[in-house]
Each structure stands twice: as structure tokens, then as C-alpha cells.
Write a protein that holds these residues in place. Structure first.
Motif, short mmCIF file in Angstrom:
data_model
loop_
_atom_site.label_atom_id
_atom_site.label_comp_id
_atom_site.label_asym_id
_atom_site.label_seq_id
_atom_site.Cartn_x
_atom_site.Cartn_y
_atom_site.Cartn_z
N PHE A 62 0.75 -1.21 -0.06
CA PHE A 62 -0.07 0.02 0.09
C PHE A 62 0.79 1.39 0.01
CE2 PHE A 62 -2.61 -3.24 1.72
CZ PHE A 62 -3.90 -3.21 1.02
N VAL A 63 2.06 1.13 0.56
CA VAL A 63 2.94 2.43 0.82
C VAL A 63 4.26 2.11 0.18
CG1 VAL A 63 3.82 4.19 2.24
CG2 VAL A 63 1.48 3.24 2.85
N ILE A 64 4.96 3.08 -0.75
CA ILE A 64 6.41 2.78 -1.09
C ILE A 64 6.90 4.28 -1.05
CG2 ILE A 64 6.00 2.82 -3.56
CD1 ILE A 64 8.49 0.69 -3.75
N LYS A 65 8.27 4.30 -0.68
CA LYS A 65 9.14 5.58 -1.25
C LYS A 65 10.11 5.36 -1.47
CE LYS A 65 10.69 6.08 3.91
NZ LYS A 65 10.59 6.91 4.96
N SER A 66 10.74 6.48 -2.49
CA SER A 66 12.17 6.19 -2.84
C SER A 66 13.42 6.38 -1.71
CB SER A 66 12.17 7.18 -3.99
OG SER A 66 12.46 8.39 -3.48
N SER A 67 14.31 6.21 -2.26
CA SER A 67 15.80 6.72 -1.54
C SER A 67 15.67 8.12 -1.44
CB SER A 67 16.86 5.83 -1.96
OG SER A 67 17.24 6.29 -3.36
N ILE A 68 16.53 8.84 -0.94
CA ILE A 68 16.87 10.37 -1.13
C ILE A 68 17.39 10.48 -2.46
CG2 ILE A 68 18.16 12.35 -0.26
CD1 ILE A 68 18.04 11.07 2.58
N LEU A 69 16.74 11.34 -3.31
CA LEU A 69 17.18 11.75 -4.59
C LEU A 69 17.61 13.33 -4.61
CD1 LEU A 69 13.61 10.36 -6.01
CD2 LEU A 69 15.81 9.32 -6.00
N MET A 70 18.60 13.50 -5.26
CA MET A 70 19.11 14.64 -5.73
C MET A 70 18.18 15.28 -7.04
SD MET A 70 21.13 15.21 -3.53
CE MET A 70 21.60 16.79 -3.88
N PRO A 71 18.18 16.68 -7.13
CA PRO A 71 17.35 17.09 -8.16
C PRO A 71 17.79 16.85 -9.45
CG PRO A 71 17.74 18.65 -6.50
CD PRO A 71 18.45 17.56 -6.14
N GLY A 72 17.18 16.79 -10.52
CA GLY A 72 17.53 16.44 -11.89
C GLY A 72 16.69 15.64 -12.64
N GLU A 73 16.77 15.36 -13.75
CA GLU A 73 15.71 14.59 -14.73
C GLU A 73 15.65 13.02 -13.93
OE1 GLU A 73 14.72 14.66 -19.19
OE2 GLU A 73 16.62 13.64 -18.64
N ARG A 74 14.44 12.88 -13.84
CA ARG A 74 14.13 11.19 -13.32
C ARG A 74 13.02 10.87 -14.03
NH1 ARG A 74 17.86 9.95 -9.59
NH2 ARG A 74 19.31 11.77 -8.52
N PHE A 75 12.88 9.33 -14.22
CA PHE A 75 11.72 8.81 -14.79
C PHE A 75 11.29 7.89 -13.88
CE2 PHE A 75 14.64 10.71 -18.26
CZ PHE A 75 13.36 11.41 -18.50
N PHE A 76 10.20 7.66 -13.39
CA PHE A 76 9.63 6.44 -12.61
C PHE A 76 8.58 5.93 -13.21
CE2 PHE A 76 12.05 9.20 -9.52
CZ PHE A 76 12.89 8.26 -8.94
N VAL A 77 8.27 4.46 -12.80
CA VAL A 77 7.07 3.87 -13.00
C VAL A 77 6.64 3.22 -11.95
CG1 VAL A 77 8.26 1.69 -14.11
CG2 VAL A 77 5.92 2.13 -14.68
N VAL A 78 5.39 2.84 -11.66
CA VAL A 78 4.93 2.19 -10.57
C VAL A 78 4.13 1.40 -10.77
CG1 VAL A 78 3.49 2.61 -8.42
CG2 VAL A 78 4.56 4.48 -9.37
N LYS A 79 4.32 -0.20 -10.05
CA LYS A 79 3.63 -1.37 -10.48
C LYS A 79 3.20 -1.91 -9.36
CE LYS A 79 6.48 -1.90 -14.82
NZ LYS A 79 7.27 -3.23 -15.53
N GLY A 80 2.38 -3.13 -9.38
CA GLY A 80 1.76 -3.82 -8.16
C GLY A 80 0.73 -3.21 -7.52
N GLY A 81 0.63 -3.34 -6.17
CA GLY A 81 -0.29 -2.56 -5.28
C GLY A 81 -1.40 -3.59 -4.88
N ILE A 82 -2.00 -3.55 -3.55
CA ILE A 82 -2.85 -4.30 -2.98
C ILE A 82 -2.85 -5.79 -2.96
CG2 ILE A 82 -5.32 -5.07 -3.04
CD1 ILE A 82 -6.18 -2.18 -4.20
N GLU A 83 -2.76 -6.48 -4.04
CA GLU A 83 -2.74 -7.87 -3.90
C GLU A 83 -1.24 -8.39 -3.78
OE1 GLU A 83 -5.99 -7.47 -7.18
OE2 GLU A 83 -4.19 -6.51 -6.64
#
Length: 214
Positions: free
Chosen positions: A157-178
């Protein structure tokens, strides 16, 4: 703001960008000593923050939770009253149970949640799909069941990234609930292959939404 690919691209724009590749609605936001830049994404939607919106040179984290618009603090409450990120998915689970009770059937999120809570005993009542659909899971029990479920499977239900420095970044989220939520960082080349052409910006509210973390 809701912009197309050409109007909302480049290293100062995708700082970061997050795409929802789950089958559920999610709430995405950032933290930098406080919560900010929240947005709700339906499956297939994306949010992109500019470097200025992210906070210039300051490091930050990306947070993702299962949830929807109904789970967010009101304009009056703001994020200042959100004690923990798990507040959002807890409200989502309670709402899903309430919808199932009202409809008398399991569908959508409640259908996915039912197997996960099956067998739980909350205030003397065995929680299962039949109990939810029959209305046995009243508000008090629904809240307790939601708390138990998210404490047992927080990674779903919950996830967080590591500490990120500013700049161009691309993330995709998958999964969840089950299954566990996954927040995966992509290269610009792999991100482009997703074919995402429309990007939301973070929500804008009348009050600054900041909650200092303890």
C-alpha cells in the motif's frame, strides 16, 4: 495543469515524472522535511514536476500510496494534519469496504481486498467477503480491519524512494493491493518506450500543503 508531450518535456520538467502502471488509483507526492506536490493518478496516468516545483537544489523523496481523491486531506486540513503516509491507503480501504456494504456486493477495490482480510477477527466478527457484502463490517470494524491489513502488508500500500538529488528522473509504479508496490526508476530511453504523452502537474490548493516529519 495538464500538458502534452511537447509542452511538458525536458530536464527541467521531468524532475521527476511518475507513471501509474498499476491497476489501481494511486496518490503520488514528494517529501523534503514535509509532504508536498501531491497528485492522484488513475491507471495509465502520469504526473511530472518541474525542478522549481520539486524545490531547486534540495534533495527529496518520492512517495506512492494506494488511494484516490476521497482519501486526501481537505483544503482546510491540508497535508499539515496528515500524520503518516499510511493515512491515505487506510482511508481508501475503509472507503472500499463502505462502498461494498452499500452496494451489497464486492467489486473493484473491495474484491481485491476481500481475500487479504479473510479470516481476520475484528471485535468478535470474522471478516471475509460475505461479511463485507452482508454489511456485517460496520464503520468501526472496517477502520480496525484497514489498520490491521496495512500494518500486516505495508509494502502493498505504501512505498517511498531513497533520497534523490534534483534533476531529470523517470519512475514507473507497478503492483499494489494484492502484491507489493514497486517504484522503479527508468532510463530516458526506456521511459520513452512507455509512450506516455500527457502529464498532469501537482495539485494546487489554496493553502500550502506541508507537514513537517517527525
Amino acid at each position: 495543469r495538464h500538458c502534452g508531450e511537447n509542452a511538458y518535456a525536458g530536464p527541467t520538467m521531468h524532475s521527476p515524472v511518475i507513471v501509474n502502471n498499476t491497476e489501481h488509483s494511486i496518490v503520488v507526492f514528494q517529501s523534503r522535511g514535509f509532504f508536498y506536490n501531491e497528485q492522484v493518478l488513475q491507471p495509465g496516468e502520469a504526473v511530472s514536476m518541474t525542478r522549481k516545483e520539486t524545490g531547486g537544489l534540495a534533495p527529496y523523496r518520492v512517495h506512492v500510496t494506494i488511494g484516490d481523491e476521497k482519501c486526501l486531506p481537505t483544503k482546510k486540513q491540508s497535508f499539515r494534519n496528515m500524520v503518516h503516509a499510511a493515512t491515505i491507503p487506510t482511508a481508501f480501504v475503509v472507503g472500499a469496504f463502505a462502498t461494498a456494504v452499500s452496494a451489497g456486493t464486492l467489486a473493484g477495490p473491495s474484491a481485491a481486498l476481500a481475500p487479504m482480510v479473510s479470516g481476520m477477527v475484528v471485535k468478535g466478527v470474522v471478516i471475509d467477503g460475505a461479511a463485507i457484502a452482508a454489511g456485517t463490517v460496520l464503520a468501526e470494524r472496517a477502520s480496525a480491519a484497514a489498520d490491521m491489513l496495512i500494518k500486516k502488508h505495508p509494502e502493498n500500500f505504501v512505498i517511498k524512494s531513497s533520497i534523490l538529488m534534483p534533476g531529470e528522473r523517470f519512475f514507473v509504479v507497478k503492483g499494489g493491493i494484492e502484491k507489493p508496490l514497486v517504484l522503479k526508476q527508468l532510463t530516458a530511453k526506456k521511459f520513452k518506450k512507455l509512450g506516455t504523452k500527457e502529464f498532469k502537474g501537482p495539485m494546487i490548493r489554496q493553502q500550502q500543503q506541508q507537514k513537517h516529519l517527525e
